[in-house]
Design a protein around this motif. Sequence first.
Motif, PDB file in Angstrom:
ATOM      1  N   ILE A 117      52.850  36.202  24.205  1.00 41.62           N
ATOM      2  CA  ILE A 117      52.172  34.950  24.548  1.00 41.62           C
ATOM      3  C   ILE A 117      51.787  35.019  26.019  1.00 41.62           C
ATOM      4  CG2 ILE A 117      52.366  32.452  24.749  1.00 41.62           C
ATOM      5  CD1 ILE A 117      54.402  32.442  22.530  1.00 41.62           C
ATOM      6  N   LEU A 118      50.502  34.891  26.302  1.00 39.80           N
ATOM      7  CA  LEU A 118      50.002  34.936  27.677  1.00 39.80           C
ATOM      8  C   LEU A 118      49.618  33.518  28.086  1.00 39.80           C
ATOM      9  CD1 LEU A 118      47.545  35.216  29.875  1.00 39.80           C
ATOM     10  CD2 LEU A 118      49.313  36.956  29.962  1.00 39.80           C
ATOM     11  N   LEU A 119      50.171  33.047  29.204  1.00 45.12           N
ATOM     12  CA  LEU A 119      49.938  31.691  29.684  1.00 45.12           C
ATOM     13  C   LEU A 119      49.058  31.699  30.931  1.00 45.12           C
ATOM     14  CD1 LEU A 119      53.580  30.291  29.336  1.00 45.12           C
ATOM     15  CD2 LEU A 119      51.724  30.200  27.653  1.00 45.12           C
ATOM     16  N   LYS A 120      48.052  30.815  30.931  1.00 49.69           N
ATOM     17  CA  LYS A 120      47.148  30.688  32.067  1.00 49.69           C
ATOM     18  C   LYS A 120      46.824  29.224  32.317  1.00 49.69           C
ATOM     19  CE  LYS A 120      43.831  33.641  33.380  1.00 49.69           C
ATOM     20  NZ  LYS A 120      43.265  32.393  33.897  1.00 49.69           N
ATOM     21  N   VAL A 121      46.150  28.996  33.437  1.00 53.02           N
ATOM     22  CA  VAL A 121      45.609  27.676  33.737  1.00 53.02           C
ATOM     23  C   VAL A 121      44.112  27.672  33.463  1.00 53.02           C
ATOM     24  CG1 VAL A 121      45.314  25.892  35.480  1.00 53.02           C
ATOM     25  CG2 VAL A 121      47.383  27.300  35.506  1.00 53.02           C
ATOM     26  N   SER A 122      43.369  28.487  34.185  1.00 58.48           N
ATOM     27  CA  SER A 122      41.920  28.562  34.027  1.00 58.48           C
ATOM     28  C   SER A 122      41.535  29.561  32.933  1.00 58.48           C
ATOM     29  CB  SER A 122      41.265  28.993  35.351  1.00 58.48           C
ATOM     30  OG  SER A 122      41.519  28.041  36.361  1.00 58.48           O
ATOM     31  N   PRO A 123      40.333  29.431  32.367  1.00 59.87           N
ATOM     32  CA  PRO A 123      39.894  30.384  31.350  1.00 59.87           C
ATOM     33  C   PRO A 123      39.875  31.810  31.890  1.00 59.87           C
ATOM     34  CG  PRO A 123      38.439  28.477  31.407  1.00 59.87           C
ATOM     35  CD  PRO A 123      39.332  28.366  32.604  1.00 59.87           C
ATOM     36  N   PRO A 124      39.988  32.811  31.019  1.00 60.54           N
ATOM     37  CA  PRO A 124      39.914  34.208  31.461  1.00 60.54           C
ATOM     38  C   PRO A 124      38.627  34.472  32.243  1.00 60.54           C
ATOM     39  CG  PRO A 124      40.625  34.093  29.188  1.00 60.54           C
ATOM     40  CD  PRO A 124      40.210  32.698  29.574  1.00 60.54           C
ATOM     41  N   GLN A 125      38.730  35.356  33.237  1.00 58.07           N
ATOM     42  CA  GLN A 125      37.624  35.627  34.152  1.00 58.07           C
ATOM     43  C   GLN A 125      37.205  37.096  34.103  1.00 58.07           C
ATOM     44  OE1 GLN A 125      36.539  32.971  36.409  1.00 58.07           O
ATOM     45  NE2 GLN A 125      37.821  31.796  35.006  1.00 58.07           N
ATOM     46  N   GLU A 126      36.033  37.351  34.685  1.00 59.68           N
ATOM     47  CA  GLU A 126      35.627  38.731  34.960  1.00 59.68           C
ATOM     48  C   GLU A 126      36.254  39.130  36.286  1.00 59.68           C
ATOM     49  OE1 GLU A 126      33.719  40.754  33.033  1.00 59.68           O
ATOM     50  OE2 GLU A 126      33.646  39.177  31.498  1.00 59.68           O
ATOM     51  N   ARG A 127      36.892  40.289  36.319  1.00 55.79           N
ATOM     52  CA  ARG A 127      37.551  40.745  37.530  1.00 55.79           C
ATOM     53  C   ARG A 127      36.551  41.403  38.487  1.00 55.79           C
ATOM     54  NH1 ARG A 127      42.977  40.796  37.147  1.00 55.79           N
ATOM     55  NH2 ARG A 127      43.111  42.334  38.813  1.00 55.79           N
ATOM     56  N   GLU A 128      36.959  41.605  39.725  1.00 58.28           N
ATOM     57  CA  GLU A 128      36.079  42.223  40.719  1.00 58.28           C
ATOM     58  C   GLU A 128      35.665  43.631  40.325  1.00 58.28           C
ATOM     59  OE1 GLU A 128      37.956  42.076  44.522  1.00 58.28           O
ATOM     60  OE2 GLU A 128      37.685  39.907  44.764  1.00 58.28           O
ATOM     61  N   ASP A 129      36.523  44.318  39.546  1.00 58.84           N
ATOM     62  CA  ASP A 129      36.183  45.679  39.132  1.00 58.84           C
ATOM     63  C   ASP A 129      35.272  45.705  37.899  1.00 58.84           C
ATOM     64  OD1 ASP A 129      37.868  44.944  37.070  1.00 58.84           O
ATOM     65  OD2 ASP A 129      39.488  46.317  37.610  1.00 58.84           O
ATOM     66  N   GLY A 130      34.822  44.507  37.478  1.00 65.09           N
ATOM     67  CA  GLY A 130      33.889  44.431  36.353  1.00 65.09           C
ATOM     68  C   GLY A 130      34.541  44.280  34.998  1.00 65.09           C
ATOM     69  N   ARG A 131      35.866  44.426  34.930  1.00 70.54           N
ATOM     70  CA  ARG A 131      36.562  44.288  33.660  1.00 70.54           C
ATOM     71  C   ARG A 131      36.865  42.818  33.371  1.00 70.54           C
ATOM     72  NH1 ARG A 131      41.669  48.133  34.029  1.00 70.54           N
ATOM     73  NH2 ARG A 131      41.781  47.098  36.079  1.00 70.54           N
ATOM     74  N   SER A 132      36.853  42.471  32.097  1.00 75.97           N
ATOM     75  CA  SER A 132      37.205  41.117  31.697  1.00 75.97           C
ATOM     76  C   SER A 132      38.696  41.042  31.422  1.00 75.97           C
ATOM     77  CB  SER A 132      36.445  40.721  30.431  1.00 75.97           C
ATOM     78  OG  SER A 132      36.964  39.512  29.890  1.00 75.97           O
ATOM     79  N   GLU A 133      39.326  39.945  31.830  1.00 78.44           N
ATOM     80  CA  GLU A 133      40.739  39.760  31.529  1.00 78.44           C
ATOM     81  C   GLU A 133      40.990  39.772  30.022  1.00 78.44           C
ATOM     82  OE1 GLU A 133      42.685  37.249  35.187  1.00 78.44           O
ATOM     83  OE2 GLU A 133      41.473  36.102  33.769  1.00 78.44           O
TER      84      GLU A 133
END
Length: 387
Positions: free
Chosen positions: A70-86
């Motif tokens: 189970i992965l917990l977050k606050v904001s929706p998943p983002q695109e990282r600076e290296d171009g990969r998506s969470e």
Amino acid sequence: MRIAVAKEIEVGERRVALIPDVVAKLVKQGLEVWVETGAGERSFFSDSAYEAAGAKIIGDPATLWGEADILLKVSPPQEREDGRSEIDFLKAGSVLISFLNPLGNPAIVEKLANRQVTALSMELIPRTTRAQSMDALSSQASLAGYKSVLIAAAALPKYFPMLTTAAGTIAPAKIFIMGAGVAGLQAIATARRLGAVVEAFDIRPAVKEEVQSLGAKFVEVQLEEETVAAGGYAKEISEASKQRTQEVVTEHVKNADVVITTAQVPGKKAPLLVTEEMVKQMKPGSVIVDLAAEQGGNCACTDPGKDIVWNGITIIGPINLPSSMPVHASQLYAKNLTSLMQLLISKEKALQVDFADDIVDAACVTYAGEIRNKRVSEELAALKVRG
């Protein structure tokens, strides 16, 4: 069962999904908790505090995301600076619980479905008595309502309370709050504590007693249509009703020292409540705080994320206001998450997704590669048609 807490990478996000006190309770229940390095820094919770609570600190986000049940977050998943998506870090069959903005950004939901991730959106927790402890929209809106009044008080070139001094009597500030949901009611309570005279408006007549119980005057508009949507939220009304509403509230906006707008409709652009013409009629030095700025704003002059002066009126359009109070925002959100997780974890500490449970059924947007929410599917189809 491994629960992981991700470090938020969205610009301006200072909240964290779990705080150390809550982690300690989960560990005591026999759950394994991983926390990404620095996840709590901006909320003033150190890695050492999480370690003391029994969490394992993980430096590599790909490992944390990829090995979580189970992965917990606050904001929706983002695109990282290296171009990969969470999202690409998540393993198939894992569970993601977060704010996802599924109606505003259905493409994220589609990516989660394609990844075979079970995703629960905190925006879709039903407004029922049983779900109150999980209602993150309400917990965070309360913070926003409180902070909006402090922002207004700091920007207004006047006192809020009435004062009798040797130099004369100062009249109290007049505050007009538009929208009496959780944020609006907290704004009313806060403005009253600061000594202001408060009026409040809402298209839902049922909130009149709540407004009056807090010491504010309720501005009523008689509309010949239903104004309450499922879950108790305000619903979008007809153009004729919008016109009638504007006619009634114009005089109250004109006479106010501070106007705080809080009206939002889930999945829709925020309704326009304060027109340019209404702003022009306000007294110079007056203040508008638009809590719907992120959804386009209730005020025609709002510039989301900015403080501007328009025709002598200060107009403030804060974005993600709960994040400005990250200690208590995180504390409340952590409670919301852990209450929801109790429905997903069996006594044997195994994952269970039971759609017979109305809360799980409402909040779960993706499961086994499918998008489960009809409105999200419709928004996604419309998005594809628009190209």
